[in-house]
Design a protein around this motif. Structure first.
Motif, PDB file in Angstrom:
ATOM      1  N   THR A  13      -6.346   6.046  -6.931  1.00 27.15           N
ATOM      2  CA  THR A  13      -5.586   5.151  -6.392  1.00 27.15           C
ATOM      3  C   THR A  13      -4.855   5.238  -5.189  1.00 27.15           C
ATOM      4  O   THR A  13      -4.588   4.701  -4.170  1.00 27.15           O
ATOM      5  N   HIS A  14      -4.162   6.506  -5.482  1.00 30.08           N
ATOM      6  CA  HIS A  14      -3.406   6.896  -4.469  1.00 30.08           C
ATOM      7  C   HIS A  14      -4.181   7.210  -3.004  1.00 30.08           C
ATOM      8  O   HIS A  14      -3.577   6.928  -1.837  1.00 30.08           O
ATOM      9  N   ALA A  18       0.725  -1.151  -0.116  1.00 36.60           N
ATOM     10  CA  ALA A  18       0.007   0.035   0.013  1.00 36.60           C
ATOM     11  C   ALA A  18       0.829   1.294   0.156  1.00 36.60           C
ATOM     12  O   ALA A  18       0.534   2.427  -0.776  1.00 36.60           O
ATOM     13  N   CYS A  59      -4.143   2.139   4.398  1.00 32.99           N
ATOM     14  CA  CYS A  59      -2.885   2.189   5.199  1.00 32.99           C
ATOM     15  C   CYS A  59      -3.411   2.293   6.765  1.00 32.99           C
ATOM     16  O   CYS A  59      -2.520   1.870   7.524  1.00 32.99           O
ATOM     17  N   ALA A 117      -5.365   3.625  -1.598  1.00 34.91           N
ATOM     18  CA  ALA A 117      -4.433   2.976  -1.073  1.00 34.91           C
ATOM     19  C   ALA A 117      -3.995   3.903   0.468  1.00 34.91           C
ATOM     20  O   ALA A 117      -3.675   3.065   1.390  1.00 34.91           O
ATOM     21  N   VAL A 157       2.661   1.812  -3.544  1.00 34.28           N
ATOM     22  CA  VAL A 157       1.382   2.347  -4.456  1.00 34.28           C
ATOM     23  C   VAL A 157       1.244   3.795  -4.357  1.00 34.28           C
ATOM     24  O   VAL A 157       1.311   4.626  -5.104  1.00 34.28           O
ATOM     25  N   CYS A 158       0.970   4.245  -2.852  1.00 31.64           N
ATOM     26  CA  CYS A 158       1.073   5.639  -2.587  1.00 31.64           C
ATOM     27  C   CYS A 158       1.963   6.149  -3.104  1.00 31.64           C
ATOM     28  O   CYS A 158       2.186   7.362  -3.694  1.00 31.64           O
TER      29      CYS A 158
END
Length: 421
Positions: free
Chosen positions: A69-70, A32, A77, A73, A35-36
């Motif tokens: 998506t940012h 995660a 978290c 994700a 991805v961030c």
């Protein structure tokens, strides 16, 4: 102190607190964060490109996808980080607290990672609501913390790699010889009557006993949550925070968008508004006598709104996708920017500076590379969803281009000026 630490670890024992679970949750959390980090870098360099950077303009919803998506994700978290802390919590009571330089480095990397993570995801969440109860600039600190977080994560993974590799795929005995951080414990903790004499098999009394009782607030070990139940709980938590937020970006989940700060279809002309005309101090008086000036190499052309409306018009469907994670598809109509650029003799590789009527703000002036200038979908928009552009959406004219953050889709556009090297 030694006995207190060991008793605390014993009282906190749980089927869910073992190296295998720490590895499982850790790799989800690490994924995660990666991805961030990746999507965050993309957003950052779109807003502050380095010299020579060029960006894709297709698919036109690219930024809508990456920034959505940012945020998703980042939301995931929260439960993953809390789950990870739950699993490794007993390691806070390891004794001795530091056994070697490597152990010190390990504990320092964990402290840095946890601290940076908590600050990063918290300020990121508050940014989606445009609430900034701190004295520092969000974008710069968020960007710097991302590097701190990834660096400390890499250091932690490097130190823990032997244990991660051991528990990556298979189950292993989690008995008395296993520990979270070191995968080994002093023999006196687990062997013989001498251990019981030195460390004790029952809880101490007095202040120490009350502290242990406070820490051991869970049912007896046999009744504690199972590993499978723990994972199911974490999964439900992740699904909840993601599912109840992602609707601000992804239309199929719009009906269950309970946490997202923006709602699709809510706002002037069916599109949410981030920065209002009042915030930008753009009023009817400011736009009186408005003209759009296009400049390149000493050549300037000014256009009234009526003159722009008489030029060939193009209609496109593009999203407004903001850095806070929300987005909305809309129909835009206006003049292609490349047609205006041609009128002042701009070349194929010319970049432009876009200037807004607003007096202040980080994005009062923005830059647009030639990949956007020459894209047939990039418009000086005059209409939105079949209506004259509302003041809140940038009337008299605004910029709209594929794959660009909303903060770069300049509203109340007043000047388009070529950037000379």
């Amino acid at each position: 102190m030694r006995r207190l630490m060991y008793e605390a670890q014993r009282s906190l024992a749980s089927p869910a607190r073992n190296p295998r679970m720490a590895t499982v949750i850790g790799r989800l959390l690490g994924a995660a964060f990666l991805v961030c980090f990746g999507t965050g870098l993309y957003s950052h360099f779109l807003q502050q490109p380095l010299p020579g950077m060029r960006f894709p303009t297709r698919p036109e919803f690219l930024y809508q996808f990456t920034e959505g998506t940012h945020i998703i994700a980042g939301m995931a978290c929260f439960p993953l980080l809390l789950a990870k802390l739950y699993v490794v919590f007993p390691d806070l009571f390891a004794y001795p607290p530091v056994r070697s330089f490597v152990h010190l480095l390990e504990r320092a990397s964990i402290a840095l990672f946890v601290g940076a993570s908590l600050v990063q995801i918290t300020i990121g969440l508050l940014n989606t609501y445009q609430w900034y109860p701190w004295p520092f600039p969000f974008r710069q600190v968020h960007f710097a913390l991302a590097w701190v977080l990834i660096g400390s994560l890499a250091l932690h993974i490097g130190i823990k790699l032997p244990i991660i590799a051991r528990f990556w795929r298979k189950r292993t005995d989690y008995g008395p010889g296993t520990d979270h951080l070191t995968d080994a414990v002093p023999a006196e903790r687990v062997a013989g009557t001498e251990a019981e004499r030195r460390w004790g098999s029952s809880r101490p009394t007095g202040l120490t006993g009350r502290l242990i009782a406070y820490l051991d607030a869970t049912p007896p070990a046999a009744e504690k949550v199972s590993r499978r139940g723990f994972l199911a709980t974490v999964g439900v938590a992740v699904a909840a925070v993601v599912g109840l937020t992602a609707g601000q970006t992804f239309a199929p989940l719009d009906a269950v968008n309970a946490f997202g700060p923006r709602k699709k279809g809510v706002g002037q002309q069916g599109v949410p508004v981030n920065r209002t005309s009042k915030q930008a101090n753009v009023t009817e008086a400011v736009i009186a006598g408005w003209v759009l000036t296009v400049a390149h190499g000493g050549v300037e052309r000014s256009f009234t709104r009526t003159e722009l409306e008489r030029m060939p018009q193009t209609e496109v469907t593009l999203p407004i996708a903001c850095v806070e994670g929300w987005s909305q598809m809309a129909a835009w109509r206006g003049v292609r920017l490349r047609d205006l650029a041609d009128l002042v003799g701009a070349g194929e590789d010319t970049s432009f500076k876009l200037v807004s009527l607003e007096e202040r703000g980080s994005f009062r002036q923005t830059q647009m590379g030639p990949e956007y200038v020459r894209d047939p979908l990039t418009l000086v928009a005059l209409e939105l969803n079949g209506e004259t552009l509302d003041l809140e959406h940038g009337y008299p004219a605004r910029m709209i281009a594929p794959g660009r953050p909303g903060v770069l889709q300049t509203k109340w556009l007043s000047r388009i000026e070529a950037i000379t090297a």
